[in-house]
Design a protein around this motif. Structure first.
Motif, PDB file in Angstrom:
ATOM      1  N   PRO A 104     -31.935  14.429 -19.190  1.00 45.98           N
ATOM      2  CA  PRO A 104     -31.970  15.264 -20.359  1.00 45.98           C
ATOM      3  C   PRO A 104     -30.482  15.158 -20.888  1.00 45.98           C
ATOM      4  CG  PRO A 104     -32.420  16.752 -18.649  1.00 45.98           C
ATOM      5  CD  PRO A 104     -32.136  15.270 -17.750  1.00 45.98           C
ATOM      6  N   THR A 105     -30.226  14.498 -22.159  1.00 48.83           N
ATOM      7  CA  THR A 105     -29.187  14.259 -22.878  1.00 48.83           C
ATOM      8  C   THR A 105     -29.288  14.805 -24.383  1.00 48.83           C
ATOM      9  OG1 THR A 105     -29.385  12.196 -24.026  1.00 48.83           O
ATOM     10  CG2 THR A 105     -28.829  12.173 -21.532  1.00 48.83           C
ATOM     11  N   ASN A 106     -28.231  14.746 -24.983  1.00 50.46           N
ATOM     12  CA  ASN A 106     -28.179  14.884 -26.451  1.00 50.46           C
ATOM     13  C   ASN A 106     -28.173  13.796 -27.528  1.00 50.46           C
ATOM     14  OD1 ASN A 106     -28.022  17.738 -26.254  1.00 50.46           O
ATOM     15  ND2 ASN A 106     -26.003  17.810 -25.744  1.00 50.46           N
ATOM     16  N   LEU A 107     -28.423  12.445 -26.561  1.00 52.61           N
ATOM     17  CA  LEU A 107     -28.357  11.209 -27.499  1.00 52.61           C
ATOM     18  C   LEU A 107     -29.613  10.902 -28.004  1.00 52.61           C
ATOM     19  CD1 LEU A 107     -26.271   9.576 -24.680  1.00 52.61           C
ATOM     20  CD2 LEU A 107     -25.237  10.558 -26.668  1.00 52.61           C
ATOM     21  N   ASN A 108     -29.687  10.139 -29.280  1.00 52.45           N
ATOM     22  CA  ASN A 108     -30.927   9.626 -29.647  1.00 52.45           C
ATOM     23  C   ASN A 108     -31.390   8.268 -29.082  1.00 52.45           C
ATOM     24  OD1 ASN A 108     -31.010  11.646 -31.849  1.00 52.45           O
ATOM     25  ND2 ASN A 108     -29.497  10.423 -33.082  1.00 52.45           N
ATOM     26  N   ILE A 109     -32.423   8.084 -28.704  1.00 53.17           N
ATOM     27  CA  ILE A 109     -33.109   6.875 -28.093  1.00 53.17           C
ATOM     28  C   ILE A 109     -32.771   5.950 -29.087  1.00 53.17           C
ATOM     29  CG2 ILE A 109     -35.203   5.828 -27.202  1.00 53.17           C
ATOM     30  CD1 ILE A 109     -34.040   8.001 -25.516  1.00 53.17           C
ATOM     31  N   PRO A 110     -32.183   4.821 -28.768  1.00 55.52           N
ATOM     32  CA  PRO A 110     -32.214   3.432 -29.641  1.00 55.52           C
ATOM     33  C   PRO A 110     -33.232   2.893 -30.013  1.00 55.52           C
ATOM     34  CG  PRO A 110     -30.597   3.543 -27.790  1.00 55.52           C
ATOM     35  CD  PRO A 110     -31.364   4.416 -27.231  1.00 55.52           C
ATOM     36  N   SER A 111     -33.486   2.570 -31.172  1.00 58.81           N
ATOM     37  CA  SER A 111     -34.654   1.797 -31.718  1.00 58.81           C
ATOM     38  C   SER A 111     -35.036   0.581 -30.725  1.00 58.81           C
ATOM     39  CB  SER A 111     -34.756   1.681 -33.313  1.00 58.81           C
ATOM     40  OG  SER A 111     -33.679   0.710 -33.389  1.00 58.81           O
ATOM     41  N   GLY A 112     -36.325   0.298 -30.660  1.00 60.21           N
ATOM     42  CA  GLY A 112     -36.711  -1.026 -29.994  1.00 60.21           C
ATOM     43  C   GLY A 112     -36.654  -0.626 -28.397  1.00 60.21           C
ATOM     44  N   ILE A 113     -36.411   0.375 -27.908  1.00 58.48           N
ATOM     45  CA  ILE A 113     -36.414   0.454 -26.572  1.00 58.48           C
ATOM     46  C   ILE A 113     -37.436   1.488 -25.962  1.00 58.48           C
ATOM     47  CG2 ILE A 113     -35.135   1.658 -24.786  1.00 58.48           C
ATOM     48  CD1 ILE A 113     -32.311   0.478 -26.109  1.00 58.48           C
ATOM     49  N   LYS A 114     -37.976   1.290 -24.916  1.00 58.10           N
ATOM     50  CA  LYS A 114     -39.144   1.903 -24.309  1.00 58.10           C
ATOM     51  C   LYS A 114     -38.320   3.102 -23.461  1.00 58.10           C
ATOM     52  CE  LYS A 114     -43.064   2.530 -21.019  1.00 58.10           C
ATOM     53  NZ  LYS A 114     -43.793   1.652 -20.027  1.00 58.10           N
ATOM     54  N   ALA A 115     -38.561   4.568 -23.888  1.00 60.47           N
ATOM     55  CA  ALA A 115     -37.769   5.318 -23.266  1.00 60.47           C
ATOM     56  C   ALA A 115     -38.723   6.358 -22.423  1.00 60.47           C
ATOM     57  CB  ALA A 115     -37.146   6.130 -24.215  1.00 60.47           C
ATOM     58  N   ILE A 116     -38.374   6.637 -21.273  1.00 54.79           N
ATOM     59  CA  ILE A 116     -39.176   7.799 -20.528  1.00 54.79           C
ATOM     60  C   ILE A 116     -38.129   8.752 -20.129  1.00 54.79           C
ATOM     61  CG2 ILE A 116     -40.252   7.750 -18.157  1.00 54.79           C
ATOM     62  CD1 ILE A 116     -40.616   4.752 -18.128  1.00 54.79           C
ATOM     63  N   ARG A 117     -38.478  10.120 -20.418  1.00 59.44           N
ATOM     64  CA  ARG A 117     -37.575  11.126 -20.183  1.00 59.44           C
ATOM     65  C   ARG A 117     -38.177  11.819 -19.036  1.00 59.44           C
ATOM     66  NH1 ARG A 117     -34.412  12.265 -24.814  1.00 59.44           N
ATOM     67  NH2 ARG A 117     -35.167  11.461 -26.729  1.00 59.44           N
TER      68      ARG A 117
END
Length: 396
Positions: free
Chosen positions: A235-248
């Motif tokens: 958990p963070t307050n950061l925006n996921i950078p575009s072009g990246i697969k993110a798994i929270r």
């Protein structure tokens, strides 16, 4: 930084043209050489003098005006550009380029260039979703033109929906990602970032002070250098950078499982997250009441994610982090050996500018041979590239 890179910005007739001034300003701050072409319609929204001042170059509008140099200008601009950005990209310019129309300076340059052309659309939602515009965009994508997707929100016309031009900072980051070195191209890199959290009861949890900024910087810079990036983030307050697969994820076990799912075909695992070492033995199903003056809780050890993957990494590169407050080098060397890291990044989080939640870091890097490289205060972005330089050398 974009030292020596030539960015050509094509500004067309949309209200979002005023935001492109900020794009040009930000590109100049990255030391890019920026030149601007405006359509005549664009000059109705922003004066050419604005872009001339910000870019410190002549602004091109009329294809038949007196040349600024002896060269054939539209050919010279086309050949000298490393990348061409069209922002805002109206339905008109998209339709023209999709159908091979070159009737002004901007469309002529687009037709003549071999550089990457990137469109940042901005228009009314109904226009953006119009089948003709959709077909033109898909046609251009199939021809290897690139698009920075617009966002959703309140539009200048008063409507609400998709069609807002991407924010200047996101456009600049996209352009930057297309111009930096691609020494990690074809490599899959997993980055873990941020804290984990372990529930105590339905309303409380344990966590730590990790902001995730170091991991997010690593993910973004790895993407910029051509890698396929998977960001496993607590958990963070950061925006996921575009072009990246993110798994929270939330818990340490969830983080381990998420990395496991992606691990087999990865080339590099960078363990920059700060997962909790312990979790409550029992999670209360109801809110724990403050009935007593003291409260005792029992905890059990969480799996050590780094050590787990260190045992099965084989030929993969494994990078570790150590956030310490005392005997930092001694503790880091112990972790390096126990967890089978290829190298470890250690910082004293008690030092000003090097702790959690800061935008900077002061780090030492220790490799398997015991060599120690110490680095001064720098931004986390700069440190990310130092780390990725070492990763690239190990991969090669």
């Amino acid at each position: 930084m974009l030292d020596g890179k030539n960015v050509l910005v094509g500004v067309t007739g949309g209200i979002a043209a005023y935001k492109v001034a900020d794009v040009v300003s930000k590109l100049k701050k990255l030391n890019a050489n920026v030149k601007v072409i405006m359509t005549k319609a664009a000059t109705e929204f922003v004066a050419p003098l604005t872009f001339q001042t910000l870019s410190q170059n002549f602004v091109y509008v009329d294809m038949f005006s007196e040349p600024k140099t002896w060269e054939v200008e539209h050919i010279s601009l086309a050949q000298s550009s490393d990348i061409v950005l069209i922002a805002p990209a109206t339905a008109n310019i998209i339709g023209k380029v999709a159908n091979g129309i070159a009737d002004d300076m901007l469309t002529t340059v687009i037709m003549a260039t071999n550089a990457k052309v990137v469109f940042a659309p901005a228009m009314n939602t109904n226009m953006y979703l119009n089948p003709i515009v959709v077909e033109n965009i898909n046609k251009l994508k199939n021809l290897n033109y690139e698009f920075i997707n617009p966002s959703e929100g309140r539009l200048a016309c008063g409507d609400y929906g998709t069609g807002k031009m991407a924010e200047p900072i996101d456009i600049v980051k996209y352009i930057e990602s297309r111009l930096v070195k691609d020494d990690l191209k074809g490599k899959k890199i997993i980055v873990t970032a941020g804290p984990t959290m372990e529930p105590l009861d339905p309303v409380r949890y344990m966590t730590n002070f990790s902001s995730g900024k170091m991991g997010y910087s690593l993910a973004e810079e790895a993407r910029n250098r051509g890698a396929e990036v998977v960001l496993v983030t607590g958990p963070t307050n950061l925006n996921i950078p575009s072009g990246i697969k993110a798994i929270r994820v939330n818990t340490t076990m969830e983080m381990l499982n998420a990395v496991e799912e992606e691990f087999d075909d990865c080339h590099v695992l960078i363990k920059s997250a700060a997962p909790l070492d312990y979790r409550p033995l029992v999670v209360s199903k109801s809110k724990i009441k403050k009935d007593e003056d003291t409260l005792e809780l029992k905890f059990v050890k969480n799996p050590d994610i780094a050590m787990y993957f260190g045992k099965k990494k084989a030929e993969k590169i494994l990078v570790g982090f150590a956030a310490e407050t005392d005997n930092i080098i001694e503790h880091a060397k112990g972790k390096l050996k126990r967890k089978n890291f290829d190298f470890i990044v250690v910082n004293d989080v008690s030092r000003e500018g090097a702790g959690f939640k800061t935008d900077t870091n002061i780090a030492s890097i220790i490799d398997k041979s015991g060599d120690i490289m110490e680095y001064p205060l720098m931004s986390k972005k700069e440190l990310a590239n130092v780390i990725l330089d070492k990763v690239a050398k190990l991969l090669n």
